[in-house]
Scaffold this motif. Structure first.
Motif, PDB file in Angstrom:
ATOM      1  N   TYR A  50      47.176  95.139  65.421  1.00 54.30           N
ATOM      2  CA  TYR A  50      46.575  94.676  66.669  1.00 54.30           C
ATOM      3  C   TYR A  50      45.371  95.478  67.165  1.00 54.30           C
ATOM      4  O   TYR A  50      44.603  94.991  67.984  1.00 54.30           O
ATOM      5  N   PHE A  51      45.209  96.750  66.724  1.00 57.74           N
ATOM      6  CA  PHE A  51      44.195  97.611  67.328  1.00 57.74           C
ATOM      7  C   PHE A  51      42.821  97.369  66.706  1.00 57.74           C
ATOM      8  O   PHE A  51      42.685  96.986  65.551  1.00 57.74           O
ATOM      9  N   GLY A  52      41.799  97.660  67.493  1.00 52.25           N
ATOM     10  CA  GLY A  52      40.422  97.554  67.039  1.00 52.25           C
ATOM     11  C   GLY A  52      39.520  97.282  68.227  1.00 52.25           C
ATOM     12  O   GLY A  52      39.983  97.016  69.345  1.00 52.25           O
ATOM     13  N   ASP A  53      38.212  97.339  67.994  1.00 47.51           N
ATOM     14  CA  ASP A  53      37.272  97.113  69.086  1.00 47.51           C
ATOM     15  C   ASP A  53      37.366  95.683  69.615  1.00 47.51           C
ATOM     16  O   ASP A  53      36.988  95.407  70.753  1.00 47.51           O
ATOM     17  N   ALA A  54      37.882  94.773  68.784  1.00 45.83           N
ATOM     18  CA  ALA A  54      38.065  93.385  69.202  1.00 45.83           C
ATOM     19  C   ALA A  54      39.517  93.100  69.583  1.00 45.83           C
ATOM     20  O   ALA A  54      39.953  91.945  69.545  1.00 45.83           O
ATOM     21  N   ALA A  55      40.278  94.132  69.960  1.00 43.47           N
ATOM     22  CA  ALA A  55      41.667  93.930  70.356  1.00 43.47           C
ATOM     23  C   ALA A  55      41.747  93.008  71.572  1.00 43.47           C
ATOM     24  O   ALA A  55      40.856  92.984  72.423  1.00 43.47           O
ATOM     25  N   HIS A  56      42.842  92.282  71.674  1.00 47.69           N
ATOM     26  CA  HIS A  56      43.060  91.360  72.789  1.00 47.69           C
ATOM     27  C   HIS A  56      43.074  92.137  74.101  1.00 47.69           C
ATOM     28  O   HIS A  56      43.674  93.212  74.183  1.00 47.69           O
ATOM     29  N   PRO A  57      42.432  91.620  75.150  1.00 46.98           N
ATOM     30  CA  PRO A  57      42.389  92.363  76.423  1.00 46.98           C
ATOM     31  C   PRO A  57      43.759  92.689  77.005  1.00 46.98           C
ATOM     32  O   PRO A  57      43.897  93.684  77.732  1.00 46.98           O
ATOM     33  N   ALA A  58      44.763  91.886  76.701  1.00 41.88           N
ATOM     34  CA  ALA A  58      46.106  92.126  77.242  1.00 41.88           C
ATOM     35  C   ALA A  58      46.977  92.970  76.322  1.00 41.88           C
ATOM     36  O   ALA A  58      48.171  93.158  76.608  1.00 41.88           O
ATOM     37  N   LEU A  59      46.395  93.479  75.231  1.00 43.58           N
ATOM     38  CA  LEU A  59      47.206  94.158  74.218  1.00 43.58           C
ATOM     39  C   LEU A  59      47.964  95.353  74.766  1.00 43.58           C
ATOM     40  O   LEU A  59      49.184  95.447  74.621  1.00 43.58           O
ATOM     41  N   VAL A  60      47.262  96.301  75.376  1.00 44.98           N
ATOM     42  CA  VAL A  60      47.908  97.557  75.768  1.00 44.98           C
ATOM     43  C   VAL A  60      49.000  97.306  76.799  1.00 44.98           C
ATOM     44  O   VAL A  60      50.098  97.864  76.707  1.00 44.98           O
ATOM     45  N   ALA A  61      48.722  96.453  77.773  1.00 46.14           N
ATOM     46  CA  ALA A  61      49.750  96.144  78.766  1.00 46.14           C
ATOM     47  C   ALA A  61      50.975  95.532  78.108  1.00 46.14           C
ATOM     48  O   ALA A  61      52.118  95.855  78.463  1.00 46.14           O
ATOM     49  N   GLY A  62      50.756  94.677  77.119  1.00 40.14           N
ATOM     50  CA  GLY A  62      51.887  94.078  76.410  1.00 40.14           C
ATOM     51  C   GLY A  62      52.672  95.093  75.607  1.00 40.14           C
ATOM     52  O   GLY A  62      53.910  95.099  75.620  1.00 40.14           O
ATOM     53  N   LEU A  63      51.964  95.973  74.906  1.00 41.36           N
ATOM     54  CA  LEU A  63      52.640  96.995  74.095  1.00 41.36           C
ATOM     55  C   LEU A  63      53.520  97.912  74.935  1.00 41.36           C
ATOM     56  O   LEU A  63      54.572  98.373  74.467  1.00 41.36           O
ATOM     57  N   LEU A  64      53.082  98.209  76.145  1.00 41.36           N
ATOM     58  CA  LEU A  64      53.771  99.194  76.967  1.00 41.36           C
ATOM     59  C   LEU A  64      54.718  98.560  77.980  1.00 41.36           C
ATOM     60  O   LEU A  64      55.343  99.279  78.770  1.00 41.36           O
ATOM     61  N   SER A  65      54.852  97.231  77.950  1.00 33.55           N
ATOM     62  CA  SER A  65      55.748  96.560  78.891  1.00 33.55           C
ATOM     63  C   SER A  65      57.200  96.906  78.579  1.00 33.55           C
ATOM     64  O   SER A  65      57.576  97.145  77.424  1.00 33.55           O
ATOM     65  N   GLU A  66      58.027  96.910  79.606  1.00 34.99           N
ATOM     66  CA  GLU A  66      59.428  97.292  79.426  1.00 34.99           C
ATOM     67  C   GLU A  66      60.139  96.354  78.460  1.00 34.99           C
ATOM     68  O   GLU A  66      60.930  96.788  77.614  1.00 34.99           O
ATOM     69  N   GLU A  67      59.878  95.068  78.563  1.00 33.36           N
ATOM     70  CA  GLU A  67      60.539  94.101  77.681  1.00 33.36           C
ATOM     71  C   GLU A  67      60.171  94.346  76.225  1.00 33.36           C
ATOM     72  O   GLU A  67      61.039  94.358  75.340  1.00 33.36           O
ATOM     73  N   TYR A  68      58.875  94.552  75.965  1.00 30.72           N
ATOM     74  CA  TYR A  68      58.445  94.754  74.579  1.00 30.72           C
ATOM     75  C   TYR A  68      58.978  96.072  74.033  1.00 30.72           C
ATOM     76  O   TYR A  68      59.477  96.143  72.908  1.00 30.72           O
ATOM     77  N   VAL A  69      58.871  97.138  74.821  1.00 32.73           N
ATOM     78  CA  VAL A  69      59.336  98.450  74.366  1.00 32.73           C
ATOM     79  C   VAL A  69      60.838  98.411  74.068  1.00 32.73           C
ATOM     80  O   VAL A  69      61.300  98.985  73.073  1.00 32.73           O
ATOM     81  N   ALA A  70      61.606  97.724  74.897  1.00 32.06           N
ATOM     82  CA  ALA A  70      63.051  97.623  74.652  1.00 32.06           C
ATOM     83  C   ALA A  70      63.343  96.880  73.358  1.00 32.06           C
ATOM     84  O   ALA A  70      64.253  97.255  72.605  1.00 32.06           O
TER      85      ALA A  70
END
Length: 598
Positions: free
Chosen positions: A330-350
């Motif tokens: 997922y990472f790169g200069d063209a990463a999705h604007p919502a990527l980091v918030a999604g990666l660090l969300s409680e639901e995703y992390v769990a």
């Protein structure tokens, strides 16, 4: 069971004082930074002076033709700031052009892989906006060492020896600079670089007659981007020359590419962990992977986070494998604007935490993020280079000049409370042929891009390659308490994570945490050419202990045992706000890092 207590022995003390502290991967750069503090400069003056000295004393690990990522928090600032010194791909660096050159991957050495150099402009920007010194004073240390000489590190001599045949046969300008008289210089030999000294003097003189300090530094930035450096580097690399592909290619960088780039500032991305806030650069680096790993681990009890136990080491490695798979997908200069918030969300992390089992996974497992399609890179499992495990020793260099994980680092804290960590890299002496008029070469950061439009880290003109450079800043109760970092390519987050766990969970002092035995995984897609992967690979220092290593193997990890002091080159500075004390710590591995302060 409790967290394994630290050893009663450390290789050096955690330094403490109230005046100012510096730590870096080379003792001379640390000494220069501390000298600037002693003469009234602030942390930013000191870091910039030390950073330019790193070009001279660790030329196999960074150079002016390379790049950097920094993170800092000024005294009184309410949040950290990222210093962005990663140049983009030149306008001519298209996938079609590289495919037309018969390439499936961007080469690991040679001028075709050069991104626009970003380090020098970033250092000058930081000095202009946050320092206090005149540029000529800051550069005087590096100019002196370049003109008068500095003892060559044993590792630098070994690097030159590894690429001596390439220099002699294909890169004569590099041979002229680094092999005077045609021979590899001995460790400790005084090495001079008058061409680079002249470049620095040219920058310092560019602002003569300008109205104020800021204008003088801006004149130097303009000289760098539009003067001798841009023209000489572009003209020289336009001549076909040998690359790590084994073939000759011409570079595509132009003076217009130099002129179009400006270093800058960005907000940091952050995540909470055990009452602390950890700050990193965004997904154009690998920084958010450390935040994701910390968020995954935050759901385990303390005993499961101890790197000195088999359970802790296993849990840490498996969390890193998940986070780094997300990096590669997922990472790169063209990463999705919502990527980091999604990666660090409680639901995703769990959901990611639940994927950690009792045995080592051999799968490459990116997670599923709503609305964001993962990229599936080639999972090449053939050994890379000379078979040396990734990150063992420093540096790992093939005879073709291809280099893995070479970088340096500097941290400074001053009596006013300014805190800065910078990780410069690229432009290694073995990256591409030395430009004779400049005394340095350009870097090869484009090797971290993919020749596949589906990737957020694809090669695209004007976009930044996804860099491995990733310093860290830690805060508590709204105030910064620590800045740290390490060289190591794909290992940078992996070596910082055990240090953070030992300090923030285990209560280790900084030097205890740096000295402690560590490990990392190679079950990731290598960021460096030729982009290989070891599905369940782990590299561990033998000091981790036979019992721990054997249990890791029993859990399914393919463990390579390295030397007792071989992994990591961490350094850090910080502020103990409960006592009003500054501190610094540095890495003994490689026998060149040092901290200083009072």
């Amino acid at each position: 069971m409790r967290f394994t207590p630290p050893s009663g022995f450390t290789t050096r003390p955690t330094l403490e004082g109230t005046f100012g502290m510096a730590a870096s991967t080379h003792a001379t750069a640390t000494a220069v930074a501390q000298a600037v503090l002693e003469r009234g400069g602030n942390a930013f003056d000191a870091a910039v002076a030390g950073g330019f000295v790193l070009h001279i004393v660790e030329p196999h690990l960074n150079g002016p033709g390379g790049d950097l990522v920094g993170i800092f928090q000024s005294a009184g600032a309410v949040e950290p700031t990222v210093l962005m010194g990663q140049g983009p791909a030149p306008a001519g660096a298209t996938i079609a052009h590289f495919r037309g050159e018969g390439l499936d991957l961007v080469p690991g050495a040679g001028g075709l892989a050069a991104a626009v150099p970003g380090a020098v402009d970033a250092w000058l920007l930081l000095l202009r906006d946050h320092g206090t010194w005149e540029l000529g004073d800051v550069l005087s240390f590096a100019i002196g060492y370049a003109r008068d000489g500095h003892p060559l590190l044993p590792a630098a001599a070994a690097t030159i020896a590894r690429v001596a045949e390439l220099f002699r046969e294909a890169w004569p300008s590099s041979a002229a600079l680094w092999m005077p008289g045609g021979e590899v210089p001995a460790a400790g030999a005084l090495v001079r670089n008058p061409a680079y000294a002249a470049v620095l003097e040219r920058l310092a003189a560019a602002g003569d007659g300008a109205a104020d300090r800021g204008a003088r530094i801006d004149a130097a930035r303009q000289e760098w981007k539009t003067g001798l450096v841009a023209q000489a580097a572009s003209d020289f690399l336009a001549q076909p020359h040998r690359h790590s592909s084994g073939r000759d290619h011409a570079g595509v960088i132009t003076p217009e590419d130099f002129a179009a780039f400006d270093a800058g500032y960005e907000p940091a991305v952050t995540a909470g962990f055990r009452g602390y806030v950890v700050a990193k650069a965004g997904a154009w680096t690998q920084g958010p992977a450390l935040l994701e790993a910390l968020r995954i681990l935050d759901g385990f009890e303390n005993e499961a986070l101890d790197p000195a136990t088999a359970r802790g080491a296993h849990t840490i490695i498996e969390a890193l494998k998940l986070a780094l798979a997300d990096r590669d997908a997922y990472f790169g200069d063209a990463a999705h604007p919502a990527l980091v918030a999604g990666l660090l969300s409680e639901e995703y992390v769990a959901s990611r935490r639940a994927e950690i089992g009792e045995r080592a996974s051999r799968e490459w497992r990116p997670g599923a993020l709503p609305g964001i399609a993962p990229f599936y890179p080639p999972l090449n499992q053939e050994p890379a280079g000379d078979g040396t495990p990734a990150g063992v020793g420093e540096p790992t260099v093939a005879k073709t000049g291809a280099t893995r994980g070479d970088t340096c680092h500097i941290d400074v804290v001053d009596r006013w409370g300014n805190l800065v960590a910078v990780t410069p890299s690229g432009g290694w002496l073995q990256s591409s042929p030395t430009v004779p008029e400049l005394g340095f070469c350009l870097g090869t950061r484009l090797q971290m891009t993919w020749l596949d439009e589906a990737s957020p880290a694809a090669l695209r003109p004007g976009t930044r390659p996804r860099t491995t450079l990733t310093p860290t800043l830690v805060s508590r109760d709204g105030a910064p308490v620590m800045a740290l970092g390490t060289p190591g390519g794909d290992q940078q987050e992996q070596w910082q994570l055990p240090m953070l766990l030992r300090m923030l969970v285990g209560g280790y002092t900084p030097q205890q945490a740096i000295d402690a035995a560590t490990l990392h995984t190679t079950a990731l897609v290598d960021s460096f050419w030729p982009r290989t992967r070891t599905p369940a690979g782990v590299v561990a220092e033998d000091r981790l202990g036979d019992d721990v290593i054997e249990e890791l193997r029993a859990r399914g990890h393919d463990v390579t045992v390295s030397g007792p002091w071989s992994l990591g080159r961490l350094s850090a500075v910080g502020i103990d706000r409960s006592r009003g004390v500054l501190w610094a710590a540095a890495n003994p591995r490689g026998m060149q890092g040092y901290a200083a302060g009072r």
